[in-house]
Design an enzyme around this catalytic site. Structure first.
Site, PDB file in Angstrom:
ATOM      1  N   HIS A   1       0.787  -1.230   0.000  1.00  0.00           N
ATOM      2  CA  HIS A   1       0.000   0.000   0.000  1.00  0.00           C
ATOM      3  C   HIS A   1       0.822   1.285   0.000  1.00  0.00           C
ATOM      4  O   HIS A   1       0.325   2.341  -0.407  1.00  0.00           O
ATOM      5  CB  HIS A   1      -0.936   0.004   1.219  1.00  0.00           C
TER       6      HIS A   1
ATOM      7  N   TYR B   1     -14.688   5.904   8.412  1.00  0.00           N
ATOM      8  CA  TYR B   1     -13.674   6.368   7.460  1.00  0.00           C
ATOM      9  C   TYR B   1     -14.110   5.971   6.057  1.00  0.00           C
ATOM     10  O   TYR B   1     -14.335   4.795   5.776  1.00  0.00           O
ATOM     11  CB  TYR B   1     -12.332   5.714   7.812  1.00  0.00           C
TER      12      TYR B   1
END
Length: 762
Positions: A465, A580
């Site tokens: 990531h 989120y």
């Protein structure tokens, strides 16, 4: 091995008559072709660098400006040197050179003016405030100017120097929006306390850290991205498997071939074609608003030839400019496979040939080799120490270099995964878990991405990531999936074409792993298995309706899904939580992501109306208010008005200053118990979802962010399908991915029912 003999370029013998050289002409030919390929690639990169550097200018524009200037100068008898040529004796050639220099300066000036005008135009985001489907005259004029100053035939990186910088919000606005976001999650006493902390920060420490952020925003390309990469990703010492890496899944309803090596041949070839387009900057820039507003392309730079290198305190990203091989893992053995021969990229059938050789290899793994990749799945510090101690010299270093410097990593998995219509739940859950973590030792989690090919011909991808966000990998994945039917297979399932009669085979990597290192490997594997076994994955296609019907309700599909998630979560846990949703800030240079705090006062009001006995009209009104609020927050996040990256950067500055902020400390310690992300489909032109709805990506997913929370990823596919990927932890008594999935389905249907009842009433 045969390939070892073919790799020898020449032999020599020493005799009383001298040294007798026996040159291998084929090997020398390959050396020549390889060098020629490298020089061509360097030239293309140099040319693209020049073209990008002068954009929106072009060679044709340069000729027009210079020739026009010199013609006008000759006609008007102007002196471009302002009298200098009159004082220095010079002939016509010197005057021509002087005219070219002045014309070039004029051309560069025009480029700089166009670039700065375009940057100013792209800094305006008023078009995002308009209702979907309507364009005001001011926006039309703005679009016309953007198109005028955008130049012709842009390449991938052409707009980088024209993108505005991410603005720094005011401390006052950030504190105000933060308090607004947590109001539905706190009682009056908690809220008043947090309000006092925010007010104290706003008056005292806030202006001081803000000054440093303003300074950084003027000096650096982006005031967030480098700190975000370092502190959120690279400094984390926990395993990146599950906690950071994410996955992408194959087609659900199409099985192009059941031959593992053949699927690998087409897939790897498609990826290498994508890399070639990337090296040549032939990938089109990504736009918003009907291909008018460009997005930042910086994250593409490290897609290939990139590895995360472990460190004791912080990791680093190692990126190679060039890599001509891939690394392949199969049944505990590592192989190095060259992707070029005869000065060209291997064809799909030739790559299949190489994979067949690996699958047919019956050699046993060396001691410690089979589970070596578990080091990349466990805690980072033990891996860093082991790498320095056991892999910094000799054959271990050479083999590790072959993996870390590979274009990407491939796993020929010995398990079978697929979407089984007769057993859809268990089959998809198993598929997702395999892509997320596998056996914990059969993926090299540090590579930029791992291609995973299963025994029955299905496939998937696992991506690290830190180097880029999911939409960048998603762009590659869409290319790979769209190329598969185009490259095609023969009737018996093999890649099209013929094997190469003289192709050197894969090279088996050699290791000398001592017992002490094997103990570290086993320790990392124990940590990784405990993490992997705790992950509860649930993936399912939601087929009852999709984007098409939601749009008919005059509601944003993303807002609709996010509000459904709030309703589902409340039904699941009986409470609201900090939520989120990942948004992007790539409207700005080197932008990455921002947070949309989806749990709002408005969404909570709607959810409560669905729980209590409320009229349909009131529920529908609250839903529309909540959807509009969500859309406004999403727009703010995309245009630099989000709060979480600003709060994060202020926290970093406070730590550098040695100041302790109770407000920032509490804000940054709040857990995200519902973490969500939409995977966008960016290249709709590659798929004909009307005629062939089965040829669509099923999206991907990620692990839960909080131990007692959920991770939810979704992809809106065409007009009638939404795929969900849910994760949580078995160890939490509060979570159950399958239960949450059922709640999501019901919430989606219940919200749609409000609109359908409203239409019937009308």
């Amino acid at each position: 091995m045969a390939e070892a003999h073919q790799a020898v370029a020449f032999q020599f013998t020493v005799s009383p008559d001298g040294i007798d050289l026996h040159l291998c002409h084929e090997a020398l030919r390959q050396v020549y072709l390889s060098g020629l390929h490298s020089w061509k690639k360097r030239f293309v990169r140099f040319k693209n660098g020049v073209m990008t550097g002068v954009y929106p200018g072009s060679p044709a524009g340069f000729m027009v400006v210079v020739v026009s200037y010199m013609s006008y100068n000759k006609y008007k008898q102007l002196d471009p040197s302002l009298g200098l040529f009159a004082k220095i004796p010079c002939g016509d050639s010197q005057r021509i050179v002087g005219g070219v220099l002045v014309g070039t300066s004029l051309w560069i000036t025009i480029i700089m003016i166009m670039r700065n005008v375009l940057k100013s135009l792209l800094s305006w985001h008023g078009w995002m405030q308009e209702r979907h489907g309507t364009v005001s005259w001011s926006s039309r004029l703005w679009l016309l100017l953007v198109r005028l100053f955008s130049g012709r035939k842009p390449m991938l990186y052409s707009f980088q120097n024209s993108l505005p910088r991410l603005p720094v919000p005011s401390v006052k606005d950030t504190c105000k929006r933060y308090l607004e976001s947590v109001r539905p999650l706190m009682d009056d006493e908690q809220y008043d306390r947090m309000k006092g902390l925010a007010k104290d920060f706003e008056k005292n420490l806030g202006p001081r850290v803000q000054w440093y952020l303003k300074l950084k925003s003027w000096w650096a390309s982006n005031y967030v991205s480098d700190w975000w990469e370092e502190y959120i990703y690279l400094r984390g010492r926990a395993p990146i498997m599950v906690n950071s890496n994410y996955y992408a899944m194959d087609f659900l309803y199409v099985f192009p071939t059941s031959i593992q090596a053949a699927r690998a041949g087409n897939t790897i070839h498609a990826i290498m074609l994508y890399r070639r387009k990337l090296d040549r900057a032939q990938i089109k820039p990504i736009y918003l608003l009907a291909n008018k507003v460009p997005l930042c392309s910086a994250q593409w730079e490290r897609m290939f030839n990139t590895t995360r290198i472990p460190g004791v305190e912080t990791d680093t990203l190692q990126h190679m400019n060039e890599s001509k091989h891939i690394a392949v893992y199969h049944k505990g053995r590592f192989f190095k496979v060259w992707m070029f021969y005869d000065g060209r990229l291997l064809l799909p059938r030739e790559i299949e040939q190489q994979m067949e050789r690996i699958l047919a290899d019956q050699s046993e793994p060396l001691p410690g080799e089979e589970r070596l990749a578990a080091l990349t799945a466990g805690d980072r510090t033990p891996w860093a120490k082991a790498r320095e101690t056991f892999f910094s010299r000799g054959k271990n270093k050479q083999s590790l270099d072959a993996i870390e410097k590979a274009a990407f990593f491939v796993t020929l998995d010995d398990s079978e995964q697929l979407y089984d219509k007769d057993n859809p739940v268990q089959s998809l859950d198993s598929f997702a878990k395999s892509l997320l973590h596998g056996k914990c030792y059969d993926r090299w989690f540090d590579k930029s991405f791992n291609m995973i090919l299963f025994k029955n011909g299905t496939m998937g991808l696992n991506a690290e990531h830190s180097w880029a966000d999911a939409p960048i990998v998603g762009h590659l994945w869409e290319h790979v999936l769209s190329m598969d039917p185009k490259l095609g297979y023969t009737e018996d399932g093999h890649c099209c074409g013929k094997p190469h009669p003289n192709l050197p085979g894969p090279m088996r990597l050699q290791w000398d792993i001592p017992a002490e290192c094997q103990e570290v490997i086993q320790s990392s594997l124990t940590v990784a298995r405990a993490l992997a076994d705790d992950v509860d994955c649930h993936s399912f296609p939601f087929t009852q309706f999709g984007k098409g019907l939601i749009k008919k309700c005059r509601t944003s599909p993303d807002a609709f899904i996010q509000i459904a998630l709030q309703l589902a979560h409340y039904r699941d846990k009986g409470k609201f939580c900090l939520t989120y949703e990942a948004s992007m800030t790539r409207l700005f240079r080197e932008g990455r992501t921002e947070t949309v705090r989806s749990c709002t006062t408005e969404s909570c009001d709607f959810v409560r109306s669905m729980i209590r006995d409320e009229t349909r009209e009131e529920r529908l009104r609250l839903l529309k208010v909540a959807a509009e609020k969500h859309q406004n927050m999403y727009r703010l996040a995309m245009t630099g008005g989000g709060i979480d990256r600003h709060l994060f950067c202020m926290y970093v500055v406070s730590k550098y200053l040695g100041e302790d902020s109770p407000f920032l400390k509490e804000v940054l310690s709040e857990p995200w118990r519902l973490s969500t992300s939409q995977t966008p489909m960016q290249q709709l032109e590659l798929f004909d979802l009307v005629r062939h709805p089965e040829y669509a990506s099923s999206g991907g997913g990620f692990g839960p962010v909080a131990d007692d929370g959920y991770g939810v990823s979704y992809i809106i596919v065409g007009e009638n399908l939404i795929n969900f990927h849910i994760s949580s932890k078995f160890s939490s008594p509060e979570t159950d991915s399958h239960r949450f999935g059922a709640n999501i389905r019901q919430a989606m249907l219940d919200i749609l029912g409000l609109f359908q009842l409203d239409n019937k009433a009308k």
